[in-house]
Design a protein around this motif. Structure first.
Motif, mmCIF file in Angstrom:
data_model
loop_
_atom_site.group_PDB
_atom_site.id
_atom_site.type_symbol
_atom_site.label_atom_id
_atom_site.label_comp_id
_atom_site.label_asym_id
_atom_site.label_seq_id
_atom_site.Cartn_x
_atom_site.Cartn_y
_atom_site.Cartn_z
ATOM 1 N N ALA A 131 67.998 104.540 157.172
ATOM 2 C CA ALA A 131 68.436 103.191 158.103
ATOM 3 C C ALA A 131 67.938 103.559 159.394
ATOM 4 N N GLU A 132 68.803 104.821 159.900
ATOM 5 C CA GLU A 132 68.601 105.112 161.262
ATOM 6 C C GLU A 132 67.070 105.400 161.683
ATOM 7 N N PHE A 133 66.650 106.009 160.787
ATOM 8 C CA PHE A 133 64.972 106.204 160.784
ATOM 9 C C PHE A 133 64.068 105.005 161.199
ATOM 10 N N VAL A 134 64.599 103.959 160.111
ATOM 11 C CA VAL A 134 63.820 102.969 160.285
ATOM 12 C C VAL A 134 64.033 102.052 161.710
ATOM 13 N N THR A 135 65.376 101.957 161.895
ATOM 14 C CA THR A 135 65.652 101.492 163.325
ATOM 15 C C THR A 135 65.129 102.187 164.495
ATOM 16 N N THR A 136 64.962 103.487 164.440
ATOM 17 C CA THR A 136 64.201 104.381 165.446
ATOM 18 C C THR A 136 62.796 104.165 165.569
ATOM 19 N N GLU A 137 62.039 103.935 164.306
ATOM 20 C CA GLU A 137 60.618 103.724 164.424
ATOM 21 C C GLU A 137 60.355 102.353 165.000
ATOM 22 N N PHE A 138 61.224 101.122 164.811
ATOM 23 C CA PHE A 138 60.894 99.910 165.450
ATOM 24 C C PHE A 138 61.498 100.179 166.817
ATOM 25 N N ARG A 139 62.368 100.623 167.319
ATOM 26 C CA ARG A 139 62.863 100.822 168.688
ATOM 27 C C ARG A 139 61.794 101.528 169.771
ATOM 28 N N LEU A 140 61.255 102.530 168.931
ATOM 29 C CA LEU A 140 60.150 103.390 169.685
ATOM 30 C C LEU A 140 58.897 102.349 170.020
ATOM 31 N N ALA A 141 58.641 101.572 169.047
ATOM 32 C CA ALA A 141 57.443 100.546 169.344
ATOM 33 C C ALA A 141 57.999 99.394 170.034
ATOM 34 N N ARG A 142 59.124 99.451 170.428
ATOM 35 C CA ARG A 142 59.758 98.095 171.317
ATOM 36 C C ARG A 142 59.656 96.760 170.325
ATOM 37 N N ARG A 143 60.140 97.105 168.983
ATOM 38 C CA ARG A 143 60.176 96.006 167.990
ATOM 39 C C ARG A 143 61.714 96.024 167.547
ATOM 40 N N ARG A 144 62.095 94.599 167.270
ATOM 41 C CA ARG A 144 63.337 94.521 166.677
ATOM 42 C C ARG A 144 63.296 94.324 165.056
ATOM 43 N N ILE A 145 64.240 95.032 164.503
ATOM 44 C CA ILE A 145 64.317 94.546 163.289
ATOM 45 C C ILE A 145 65.735 94.327 162.950
ATOM 46 N N ASP A 146 66.263 93.181 162.192
ATOM 47 C CA ASP A 146 67.557 92.630 161.956
ATOM 48 C C ASP A 146 68.062 93.880 160.903
ATOM 49 N N PRO A 147 69.519 93.868 160.876
ATOM 50 C CA PRO A 147 70.329 95.143 160.102
ATOM 51 C C PRO A 147 70.001 94.888 158.425
ATOM 52 N N ASP A 148 69.809 93.463 158.148
ATOM 53 C CA ASP A 148 69.559 93.087 156.747
ATOM 54 C C ASP A 148 68.258 93.433 156.358
ATOM 55 N N ALA A 149 67.168 93.326 157.484
ATOM 56 C CA ALA A 149 66.094 93.867 157.098
ATOM 57 C C ALA A 149 65.695 95.130 156.946
ATOM 58 N N VAL A 150 66.509 96.068 157.603
ATOM 59 C CA VAL A 150 66.366 97.553 157.500
ATOM 60 C C VAL A 150 67.027 97.865 156.218
ATOM 61 N N ARG A 151 68.171 97.337 155.773
ATOM 62 C CA ARG A 151 68.686 97.685 154.397
ATOM 63 C C ARG A 151 67.915 97.266 153.602
ATOM 64 N N ALA A 152 67.134 96.170 153.181
ATOM 65 C CA ALA A 152 66.154 95.641 152.382
ATOM 66 C C ALA A 152 65.150 96.479 152.493
ATOM 67 N N LEU A 153 64.442 96.980 153.625
ATOM 68 C CA LEU A 153 63.297 97.871 153.534
ATOM 69 C C LEU A 153 63.667 99.430 153.064
ATOM 70 N N VAL A 154 64.764 99.898 153.295
ATOM 71 C CA VAL A 154 65.172 101.065 152.639
ATOM 72 C C VAL A 154 65.458 100.911 151.181
ATOM 73 N N ALA A 155 65.775 99.713 150.914
ATOM 74 C CA ALA A 155 66.086 99.926 149.339
ATOM 75 C C ALA A 155 65.136 99.414 148.596
ATOM 76 N N ALA A 156 63.670 98.855 149.235
ATOM 77 C CA ALA A 156 62.590 98.525 148.641
ATOM 78 C C ALA A 156 61.771 99.824 148.575
ATOM 79 N N VAL A 157 61.792 100.744 149.790
ATOM 80 C CA VAL A 157 60.463 101.674 149.760
ATOM 81 C C VAL A 157 61.176 102.871 150.217
ATOM 82 N N GLY A 158 62.490 103.153 150.297
ATOM 83 C CA GLY A 158 63.267 104.353 150.583
ATOM 84 C C GLY A 158 62.960 105.760 149.986
ATOM 85 N N SER A 159 62.566 105.729 148.729
ATOM 86 C CA SER A 159 62.478 106.905 148.107
ATOM 87 C C SER A 159 61.620 108.111 148.698
#
Length: 315
Positions: A131-159
């Motif tokens: 989740a921290e990795f995803v948040t950092t990816e979006f922050r470096l790109a100056r984009r915002r991702i909601d916490p619920d979206a972070v969790r959903a993305l990790v759950a879906a493709v985080g393997s």
């Protein structure tokens, strides 16, 4: 990652190592556009190559020397690398890659003694790290991702980390504005892991009918009950960690190995449970986990019972 005279990329996660090397390369060439890139393998190394490549050029150009395969380095490379660390070239950035193992301890000790930069390239195993990795990816790109979206993305493709990074890049390329859980659902809602977290979210929120309906639909369409139980267990473990614990979200996040938003979410969900209710949930999940892994001919009942116990809480 910042360039340094000597950099060791240490650990088995190839994606993190390649990203670090790419970042160093780009930064050096921004400052020194004429920097030459030289690559060789430490396992098939010829004595004297490092010394020759690191020697000053007639034109004073910088060099980036990337050495792969330190886990299989031969003795010639070890000797030359140890000598180089004693007198590194001022216009060379040496990046060495070691994927793990015991080979090279003497070189590691010398790198640490020289105060060289060591980049830890370990796999991200915990969902909080991903989740921290995803948040950092979006922050470096100056984009915002909601916490619920972070969790959903990790759950879906985080393997797998490369797949998770690719998903981040796709979302940023194909959308504008903030990334919501609905956006992630549009792109990745079909993943079984995401289905499990939907069931878990509904159960933890006390929406019994909705949780059971989604569970039955998922199972009827071929979803494996094992990752669904795993999603339920992860959510309940987070609730158990914060239940009755005092402190700020930041401090608890540090102590418990969770992200602050995960602490806040788990605290909110924990309000529905007494210690006795949590114990019932954990027992029900343990039974469900055993039964979906072969101890029962009808694992569906065990999963439904676990979902019901969690959704009812203290009810």
């Amino acid at each position: 990652m910042r360039p340094a005279g000597v950099v060791l990329l240490s650990g088995p996660e190839e994606y993190l190592a390649s990203r670090a090397a790419e970042s160093i390369r780009a930064q050096v060439r921004t400052a020194q556009p004429g920097a030459e890139l030289v690559r060789f393998d430490a396992g098939s190394y010829d004595a004297g190559t490092l010394t020759m490549q690191a020697s000053p050029s007639l034109f004073g150009d910088w060099k980036i020397i990337e050495v792969a395969g330190l886990a299989q380095m031969n003795d010639a490379f070890l000797v030359d690398a140890l000598a180089y660390l004693e007198d590194p070239a001022p216009d060379v950035v040496l990046v060495m890659r070691h994927s793990g193992g015991n080979r090279g301890k003497k070189l590691f000790d010398a790198i640490k003694a020289a105060k060289a930069t060591v980049v830890d390239c370990q796999p991200l195993k915990k969902d909080g790290e991903k989740a921290e990795f995803v948040t950092t990816e979006f922050r470096l790109a100056r984009r915002r991702i909601d916490p619920d979206a972070v969790r959903a993305l990790v759950a879906a493709v985080g393997s797998q980390l490369p797949e998770l990074a690719a998903a981040c890049q796709q979302l940023m390329a194909d959308t504008a504005g903030d990334i919501s859980a609905e956006t992630v659902e549009k792109y990745y809602g079909g993943r079984v892991e995401a289905t499990g977290f939907k069931v878990a979210d509904a159960a933890l929120a006390g929406r019994t009918a909705q949780a059971l309906s989604m569970l039955r639909h998922a199972l009827a369409t071929g979803a494996d009950p094992v990752p669904i139980v795993a999603a339920l267990a992860m959510k309940v473990r987070a609730v158990a960690k914060v239940h009755g614990v005092r402190g700020s979200s930041m401090q608890l996040a540090k102590d418990l190995g969770m992200a602050p938003w995960q602490v806040d979410q788990a605290r909110k969900e924990a309000q529905r449970f007494s210690s006795e209710a949590l114990a019932r949930c954990i027992r029900a999940l343990a039974e469900a986990d055993a039964q979906v892994k072969g101890e029962s001919r009808d694992p569906v009942y065990a999963v439904e019972r676990a979902v019901t116990v969690i959704a009812l809480g203290d009810g």
